[in-house]
Design an enzyme around this catalytic site. Sequence first.
Site, PDB file in Angstrom:
ATOM      1  N   THR A  38       7.762 -25.892 -51.417  1.00 32.40           N
ATOM      2  CA  THR A  38       8.438 -26.741 -52.408  1.00 32.40           C
ATOM      3  C   THR A  38       8.180 -26.214 -53.804  1.00 32.40           C
ATOM      4  OG1 THR A  38       8.569 -28.887 -53.496  1.00 32.40           O
ATOM      5  CG2 THR A  38       6.510 -28.420 -52.399  1.00 32.40           C
ATOM      6  N   MET A  57      13.173 -29.286 -63.753  1.00 33.38           N
ATOM      7  CA  MET A  57      13.063 -30.018 -62.482  1.00 33.38           C
ATOM      8  C   MET A  57      11.670 -30.629 -62.297  1.00 33.38           C
ATOM      9  SD  MET A  57      15.164 -27.968 -59.564  1.00 33.38           S
ATOM     10  CE  MET A  57      16.897 -28.320 -59.264  1.00 33.38           C
ATOM     11  N   ARG A  59      15.450 -22.992 -58.689  1.00 35.89           N
ATOM     12  CA  ARG A  59      15.037 -22.757 -57.307  1.00 35.89           C
ATOM     13  C   ARG A  59      15.838 -21.661 -56.622  1.00 35.89           C
ATOM     14  NH1 ARG A  59      17.482 -28.195 -54.368  1.00 35.89           N
ATOM     15  NH2 ARG A  59      19.382 -27.229 -53.624  1.00 35.89           N
ATOM     16  N   ASP A  95       8.380 -27.976 -56.330  1.00 36.82           N
ATOM     17  CA  ASP A  95       7.745 -29.064 -57.080  1.00 36.82           C
ATOM     18  C   ASP A  95       6.221 -28.974 -57.091  1.00 36.82           C
ATOM     19  OD1 ASP A  95      10.168 -30.206 -57.710  1.00 36.82           O
ATOM     20  OD2 ASP A  95      10.211 -31.462 -55.915  1.00 36.82           O
ATOM     21  N   ASN A 122       7.212 -32.324 -47.876  1.00 43.37           N
ATOM     22  CA  ASN A 122       6.634 -33.573 -47.447  1.00 43.37           C
ATOM     23  C   ASN A 122       7.306 -34.193 -46.222  1.00 43.37           C
ATOM     24  OD1 ASN A 122       4.689 -35.214 -48.253  1.00 43.37           O
ATOM     25  ND2 ASN A 122       6.028 -36.570 -49.421  1.00 43.37           N
ATOM     26  N   GLY A 134      15.016 -28.797 -50.125  1.00 44.32           N
ATOM     27  CA  GLY A 134      15.538 -27.924 -51.170  1.00 44.32           C
ATOM     28  C   GLY A 134      15.034 -26.512 -50.979  1.00 44.32           C
TER      29      GLY A 134
END
Lengths: 431, 431
Positions: free
Chosen positions: A139, A183, A315, A141, A111, A16
């Site tokens: 990322t 998210m 994002r 996240d 990852n 992403g």
Amino acid sequence: MTSLLRGNAVVGQAGGPTVVINQSLAGVIQEVQKYDHIERLLGARHGVVGIMQEDFIDLKRQPSEMLELVAYTPASALGSTRHKPVDKDFERILDSFRKHNVRYFFYIGGNDSAEAAQIINKMAQEANYELRVIHIPKTIDNDLLVTDHCPGYGSAAKFVASAFIGDNQDNRALPGIKINILMGRDAGFITAASILARQREDDGPHLIYVPERSFCVARFVEDVGKIVDKFGRCLVAVSEGIRDEAGVRWTQRVVEEMEARSGRAGTVETDSFGNIQLSGTGTLADYLAGVIRNELGKRKSDLRVRADTYGYLQRSFPAWSEVDAWESRLCGQMAVSYSLETDQDGSVALMRLPGTSYACGTQLVPLQEVAPATEPKTKSLPDEYIAQQGNYIMDQFLVYAGPLVGNLPRVGWFEQVKTGQAYGGGLGPRQ
Amino acid sequence: MTSLLRGNAVVGQAGGPTVVINQSLAGVIQEVQKYDHIERLLGARHGVVGIMQEDFIDLKRQPSEMLELVAYTPASALGSTRHKPVDKDFERILDSFRKHNVRYFFYIGGNDSAEAAQIINKMAQEANYELRVIHIPKTIDNDLLVTDHCPGYGSAAKFVASAFIGDNQDNRALPGIKINILMGRDAGFITAASILARQREDDGPHLIYVPERSFCVARFVEDVGKIVDKFGRCLVAVSEGIRDEAGVRWTQRVVEEMEARSGRAGTVETDSFGNIQLSGTGTLADYLAGVIRNELGKRKSDLRVRADTYGYLQRSFPAWSEVDAWESRLCGQMAVSYSLETDQDGSVALMRLPGTSYACGTQLVPLQEVAPATEPKTKSLPDEYIAQQGNYIMDQFLVYAGPLVGNLPRVGWFEQVKTGQAYGGGLGPRQ
């Protein structure tokens, strides 16, 4: 210092996108331009797919104006990919590297990219093909292991915090219940960032639910009811990844119930593992709003309930944290530096320097620490940041996330003037 | 010049907030501070509700630093209201004005507020109570009559255009179909603004659907299929207000179908007229994504389909168009000026000066022209801006909306370098 390995380099982007992922790309390009032993820098289109298909762009001779414009452009300029390479893919990758005399591979991603980098690294070693593999973290996240935080997170967190500042003012102007879905499939870092929006005592978000804690609808209704009783309104941040006590995702539950009732399947996209696509659907938001409307509407007939799913704007919205932009650039630059100064392969990690004010450096860490073979493979929001009741975020989180986000818009307000007072109102102090 | 009417003034804010509605409030306060004949400036909390309940904040003695901070704070600082006053409410309003010796009433709002201002004006005249009533326009929908455009629109349009710039890059990095639902119940101005995002020939949005044209799902599927065939991806802007050929709103249809199938009612909020709440639900987005997935998924199994509903961020995200911020301030200032220089009541309108570059002034227009008794009561996106096929926006719209939005983030990109070329890529030219 080992003697410099001569040849070409490949850089790719995967997973992403973020709004600062091109900063890392620009960092790699800038740094490579300084050296002669890397003859060509090939940008792989759509990550490993481009390597396999030998779809490359020559990046070493880009003029600096273009470089800066790309650096501040959201989403992977080289194109991204969700493709997870399998055995024969890795052989094709290595063949492609051999063919183009690639001796340096810089892979910007999360990852999965760290894992792919690790496999490529190992295969090259086994084949006695000399290759430096450096993973550059990325990322929104913020769930990568080892690194203090991930390039991309600060900007996503800033978007969320900014959005909540506006949303809180909107909710104050027209009071009601507002639920925002954020998210973060398994990690609550993005959702937690909503707390950075708070500037006044009664500011929202008033409730924050992260995937690290199970989500009970009855308790949710109770929580919202209490806040409405207290403030006459309620602003809620909910992670898209929340699960019930049995560990089943709420989005999954809601979609299955909806499909069972309607007899219509396939309303929501699933991946190849059958996992429901959590982002890009308003299902959870609409469900939670419906629950509140039905449950609390009994008590208060004119209850205003709204729900938004912030979705991909988190994002991709073209605004960024300056710290995040700079650190993303740094990670790209350092990847190239590490590839020259050592024969170690690895992943670039951000290391926060201990002390009261914020400072951060980088370190090269082994790929297997970032992409280990055993669980946990990702980082969760630490327990110390989550309130005991599981419905809020602790102040310590502000110390962690505040510097990554940087300045946020400040709000002003007018207060009731009492006789004799010069004026009412206050400058919004950051809490 | 007539002799100045001495007394107090009330200012209020109503309807859906914008990020620049407090600019107009600041404009009123700044201008009133200059004069002595307006003794007190009372800010009514939550519009007409505050007037009826005599819930006022003294605004004349606010220090300028606070004023500027409030001016740049999103959403009505005085609080807003959706309450439409009825007969006895108007009497209470007039009583409240009498009691507080209010001789000036500045009302910042949309259509409904202009109508309320008109009624109050008429009642005061009939009661021989001398009162100046000035309406200050505000709406992100940009659908008020007479004025060239509405304060609040430029900032909402800028948010949408910015979001599409990022979303288009994201869609380019990970190709697929992305559908975004935008605000605008009956007017397509906000949705049309997505076209301002385009900087390259193949940039999205590739399709734009506004409520001024009926929306046919079969044609929609066909349109998307064609774009996917051409570009391998498709970015779509759809207004929340789209209707079918019979004039029924699609959101209404989808919700009714969903409720009928599931046997569960009340999943989406309706107003007192039974109209479905269009914003704050992901229903339409999920439905359209599902249709595309089912229809086009047959042809292409790995089709990536996502949908977002931009929701309340469009009116509350703390970023603004500078032109919009300035013009909103101007409208507030001019409302006060008009109230002194003439005994005419009215609504402040923005008037674009003819010529090639952008310049805009204000004018006081009769309230009944902004809130007429007969249809049309609002403005639609003019036909000349809508492509004949009803699925896109014409270039002329850029001339209209571009100056209202101002500068947008520019994107950069790398292109394939051919041998002998110095570099690939280009500076994103605005089209």
